[in-house]
Design a protein around this motif. Structure first.
Motif: not given
Length: 219
Positions: A131-156
């Protein structure tokens, strides 16, 4: 036994605001809220914010949907509903953006987002949908529930890493924000990307169980 949909509708916004509560508290008493999606999750985030900060916190809410004619106006409390594609000005003005959609491509152009905006994305759950483009992910402070899970499952997150705008070590684990070991900077946008995890359901189920076991006069 608990109804799964009801449990998810309750716990998802609870997790969202637990993760970014410090950033949301800096938005003021009446932030401009923009919701992509007018379904149960979008509305539940509004209700959660009302419970957290009071009725004045949801005085300025706008919904963005694909087909405004299909929205039950009684469920959105007379808030403005605009069609996707006509939302650019609303994005630029928003203090808090919640994406709770079934979209597989970004909901908005992040170049329009203010530097102190808080963005919550809860809709996509596949590594090839976001739902969020890469430009914003690169610009923002990104909080996730779990880093390993986010890098495996979260397309954003997965696609932003593939695009080279962020690395896993820049992701902030939710528990570090909640316990105060990592602070969120003022003046920088914040993104909370939720993937949904089983421990959250367990906490809600336990809270419901404890409440049901209290004496009626103590509830």
């Amino acid at each position: 036994m608990l109804d799964g949909t009801a449990l998810t509708t309750l716990r998802t916004p609870a997790v969202s605001f637990a993760a970014v509560r410090s950033a949301v508290s800096r938005l003021g008493h009446a932030p401009r809220i923009l919701l992509f999606g007018a379904g149960p999750q979008g509305r539940a985030h509004v209700d959660a914010l009302r419970s957290l900060l009071g009725p004045e916190a949801v005085a300025h809410v706008t919904y963005v949907v694909r087909n405004p004619d299909r929205v039950d106006r009684s469920t959105v409390r007379a808030a403005p509903v605009i069609r996707a594609g006509a939302h650019h000005g609303a994005v630029a003005e928003a203090d808090l953006i919640v994406c709770a959609t079934s979209a597989s491509t970004p909901c908005f152009d992040s170049n329009q987002v203010k530097d102190d905006c808080v963005v919550i994305a809860v809709g996509s759950h596949q590594p090839d949908a976001r739902e969020i483009d890469s430009a914003f992910v690169g610009r923002a402070q990104v909080v996730v529930e779990d880093v390993e899970t986010a890098t495996r499952e979260s397309g954003d997150i997965v696609m932003a890493i593939a695009d080279g705008v962020i690395t896993a070590d820049r992701l902030v684990a939710m528990r570090d924000v909640v316990d105060g070991s990592r602070g969120l900077e003022a003046g920088r946008p914040v993104l909370f990307k939720s993937s949904g995890m089983s421990w959250e359901d367990l906490i809600i189920a336990n809270a419901v169980l404890e409440a049901s076991m209290r004496r009626p006069q103590d509830r």
